[in-house]
Structure formats: structure tokens, C-alpha cells
Design an enzyme around this catalytic site. Structure first.
Site, PDB file in Angstrom:
ATOM      1  NE  ARG A 126      90.419  99.477  61.706  1.00 19.86           N
ATOM      2  CZ  ARG A 126      90.747 100.109  60.584  1.00 19.86           C
ATOM      3  NH1 ARG A 126      90.424 101.376  60.410  1.00 19.86           N
ATOM      4  NH2 ARG A 126      91.381  99.479  59.611  1.00 19.86           N
ATOM      5  CB  CYS A 135      97.298 131.364  68.055  1.00 22.45           C
ATOM      6  SG  CYS A 135      97.352 129.941  69.185  1.00 22.45           S
ATOM      7  CE1 TYR A 161      88.287 104.641  60.720  1.00 19.16           C
ATOM      8  CE2 TYR A 161      86.958 104.450  62.707  1.00 19.16           C
ATOM      9  CZ  TYR A 161      88.083 104.112  61.979  1.00 19.16           C
ATOM     10  OH  TYR A 161      88.994 103.222  62.488  1.00 19.16           O
ATOM     11  CB  CYS A 210      95.748 130.970  62.893  1.00 21.16           C
ATOM     12  SG  CYS A 210      94.317 129.871  62.875  1.00 21.16           S
ATOM     13  CG  ASP A 241      95.243 109.726  51.954  1.00 18.42           C
ATOM     14  OD1 ASP A 241      95.075 109.448  53.150  1.00 18.42           O
ATOM     15  OD2 ASP A 241      94.805 109.020  51.033  1.00 18.42           O
ATOM     16  CB  CYS A 260      95.090 118.146  58.327  1.00 22.18           C
ATOM     17  SG  CYS A 260      94.745 117.534  56.658  1.00 22.18           S
ATOM     18  CB  SER A 300      94.507 100.366  60.602  1.00 23.57           C
ATOM     19  OG  SER A 300      95.201 101.071  59.596  1.00 23.57           O
TER      20      SER A 300
END
Length: 413
Positions: free
Chosen positions: A152, A346, A40, A343, A302, A356, A140
Site C-alpha cells: 500500500r 461438501c 494489488y 461442492c 465490483d 466469490c 483500508s
């Protein structure tokens, strides 16, 4: 009701822009280079942007970045966030040089370092270095063996659980401060409390849980807008994520407040109290957490390392100039201004703030675009936790520790 903020710059934006420069930059000195091949991982394909060459930040670029980054921040404390790929592939000498340069250019500021690693390359020598230089290390690890090893794996397809635990044990034995970052994917669903208790058992007291929702095309992770893209099979469902976090919360709020820390819980309580959440995903705007690639290219986030988002290069343009550019400001306020009208209606908007932007590929009932794909799960989490968050807010207002919520929470069963 129309959109309340479309194309608007608010007073809070102006105050932030005009205030002292303060921002974080995630440094990718090895770019997407990694010794693992996690199914992923959204960053492994970034090498394509740079012609597929093995990335490595030069010593000259390292010095430029460190000098520029420290100088660009008008605050007394500056944090270097070393990330990847896998940052340890560059070796100890690279980071010894980095520490030397940080001391050279500190200019009276206090410099901190964090490093995110998969843990498989850690050694006693690494652990000593990290402790001596007071690194906060993120490991991680997704959970128990079967959860972790599902996605992983290393480049050869071999499981990595035992190697990660070995690295984590080294950190504990050498007194290195660490936290854990765990993805929440389709295999994690229904196992929230099990994952949480496992992380406790290996010594983690500070936990981050990151929902994995990606799109793929031809077995490659691509932006959701890519023609022919489909939801990746490992993606967590919206309610699966919400229930995962609720299962952890129900145990935590009755047993572990003040002893164990979960990023989403901290950010939610902060937003309840009207203070900065400490995690950009839950803030009203973006733009304060950018990325510098191995060659000095700066990107706004990122999750948006694509050519169309490139802001420039630190060898050509000062970091501060790029971070204060109109493009970066626009990127930041678009997080709020591009939310669907739904939104703004809400009751929990002030808690998630749309989360994000990388997850905003859903549609509202009226067909409006930009709804977070995890909206239902977040709503479930916020709705379930509201009475407890309100109680902790009241405790803080009385200058009492939030941990006092625990006996009250147990009474609510």
C-alpha cells in the site's frame, strides 16, 4: 451424481425476484481515480475502459443516481455506499451536494451512508462532516507497518502507514464511527493474530479481512481467463488464508465474542443459523450488490467491471429495470448453478456457497472447472470452527448471547 442445479431457477430465486425490490449499489463517483498505487488493486486499471480520462461524476449524474436509487428500493431504509478508487479525491463540496440531494429525494425513507477510504486525505473538516452526517467509514489498513507498507504505497512509491494512522486518529478524535478492511496477502500469512491484535490496538472493533488472489499479465491485473495470465506474487495461498483466519478465531472465541466483530465469523454463524450472512460472498446467489461508475454505467459486481458485464446506464435505463433484468438474474443465480459437482457433496457448502465467483478458477480432482482457489483454506477454517459455531447456534436458540461460548471454548484447550 449429476449437477443438481444446472440452468435451474429455484423457488427461492422466484420468491426473491417477486418480492419487494431491495438491493445495494456501490457508487464509484471518482471511478478508479486514487492518490495511492497499491500493487494489488484490481480497480486501478478500470480507467482504460473509459479512455484513460480522469473520471468525475457530474452533478447532473449525481442527482440522477440518487433519485433513481432511492426510488428503486421498496424498503424503508436505503444505504449509499461511496467507494473508489478513493472517493475523497472529489472533495467535500461534492458530498455536501450529495447530502442535499439525499434529503431532497428521501421520500420518507431513512437514508444511510458508508464510505470506504484509504484515510490519507482525511482532515478535521472531513471528520466533522462525516460525523455530522452519520457516515460509517471503512478504513483500508492491512496491519502493522511492514505488512501495510509492503503493497500500500502512494503513486511515488512512498509508504502510507503513518498517513493512514493519522487519518484514523482523526476519525476517533471526532467521534466518527469506523471499521477496518484489511487484505490478506502473501505477507500476511502466518501473522493472523498479530494483525488482529494490531487492529484492536488502533481502535478497530469491526474488522473485514479480504483475501487477495489476483492474476497479472504484463504487470497489469487481468481476469484469470486471460491468455498468458499468471497468479500474482502477492496472492495469499489457500491454506495460508485458512490458517490466518483460524489463528484469529482461536483467540477471538476465547476472549472477544461480543466485543470485537469479524466479518467472516459473523457470516459463518449466520449461515449456521440459516439466516442471511450479510456478506454477498457467502450467500447462495449474487446480484444484490452492484456498481455504478462515475458516468452512470451499471455493472453487476465490483469485481466484474468489464465491458461484457455492463448492464446499461442510469441516464438511459432505470436502475430497477437493470437490476431486475434477465442478465442480472442470470448473473446472480450462476453463482450457485455454476459450482462444480464436488461442492454439492461438501458438508460445508451452506457456509461458503462457493465464496466469490472471482476466485473460482481452480479445478477439482476430476478436472471440473469452477472450484474456488481458496477451497482448501475455507474448508480448514470451517472444519476447525464447527464445534464453536454449533455451540453459539445452540446459545442463540436458547435466547442466550453467543459470548457465553467463551468459557466453554477455554475448557476445550
Amino acid at each position: 451424481m449429476g449437477h443438481p442445479y444446472k440452468d435451474m431457477l429455484l423457488l427461492e430465486d422466484a420468491v426473491r425476484i417477486a418480492g419487494p425490490a431491495a438491493f445495494n449499489v456501490m457508487l464509484k463517483p471518482a471511478g478508479s481515480l486514487c492518490n495511492l498505487g497499491c500493487a494489488y488493486c484490481y480497480y486501478l486499471d478500470k480507467a482504460d475502459i473509459y479512455g484513460g480520462h480522469e473520471p468525475r461524476m457530474s452533478e447532473e449524474m449525481l442527482e440522477t443516481v440518487i433519485r433513481e436509487y432511492i426510488a428503486a428500493n421498496d424498503v424503508p431504509e436505503v444505504t449509499f455506499n461511496w467507494h473508489g478508487g478513493e472517493p475523497l479525491v472529489l472533495g467535500l463540496d461534492f458530498y455536501r451536494k450529495a447530502m442535499e440531494l439525499e434529503r431532497k429525494y428521501a421520500d420518507g425513507k431513512t437514508v444511510f451512508n458508508t464510505l470506504q477510504t484509504n484515510g490519507t486525505l482525511l482532515s478535521p473538516e472531513w471528520a466533522d462532516f462525516l460525523r455530522e452526517n452519520r457516515f460509517l467509514v471503512g478504513i483500508s489498513i492491512d496491519g502493522p507497518r511492514d505488512v501495510h507498507d509492503k503493497y500500500r504505497k502512494d503513486k511515488g512509491g512512498a509508504p502510507t502507514f503513518d498517513r493512514v494512522l493519522k487519518g484514523l486518529t482523526l476519525l476517533r478524535e471526532h467521534g466518527v464511527e469506523f471499521n477496518t478492511m484489511s487484505t490478506v496477502n502473501n505477507v500476511s500469512e502466518g501473522r493472523g493474530l498479530e494483525v488482529y491484535r494490531f487492529l484492536q490496538s488502533i481502535g478497530s472493533r469491526y474488522m473485514q479481512f479480504m483475501p487477495v488472489v489476483e492474476h497479472v499479465k504484463d504487470r497489469r491485473i487481468v481476469p484469470p481467463s486471460t491468455e498468458g495470465a499468471r497468479l500474482a506474487p502477492w496472492s495469499v495461498s489457500s491454506m495460508g488464508f485458512g490458517r490466518f483466519m483460524v489463528d484469529i478465531f482461536d483467540y477471538w472465541v476465547r476472549n472477544d465474542v461480543g466485543r470485537y466483530y469479524v466479518g467472516l465469523f459473523d457470516a459463518t454463524l449466520a449461515n449456521w443459523c440459516g439466516v442471511m450472512p450479510g456478506t454477498c460472498a457467502y450467500d447462495r446467489t449474487c446480484g444484490g450488490n452492484s456498481v455504478i461508475e462515475h458516468n452512470g454505467d451499471l455493472y453487476p459486481c465490483d469485481h466484474f467491471v468489464y465491458p461484457q458485464y455492463r448492464l446499461g446506464n442510469v441516464a438511459e435505463t432505470p436502475i430497477r429495470t437493470m437490476m431486475e433484468s434477465s442478465r442480472q438474474v442470470r448473473f446472480g443465480i450462476d453463482k450457485r448453478n455454476s459450482l462444480p459437482v464436488k461442492c454439492f457433496q461438501c458438508k460445508y457448502l451452506q457456509l461458503c456457497n462457493g465464496e466469490c465467483p472471482k476466485h473460482r478458477f481452480g479445478r477439482t480432482e476430476s478436472g471440473e472447472t469452477g472450484l474456488n482457489a481458496l477451497c482448501a483454506g475455507y474448508y480448514h477454517f470451517y472444519d476447525h470452527t464447527a464445534p464453536y459455531m454449533q455451540k453459539m447456534k445452540e446459545l442463540l436458540q436458547q435466547e442466550l448471547p453467543p459470548a457465553y461460548v467463551m468459557p466453554w471454548a477455554r475448557m476445550r484447550r
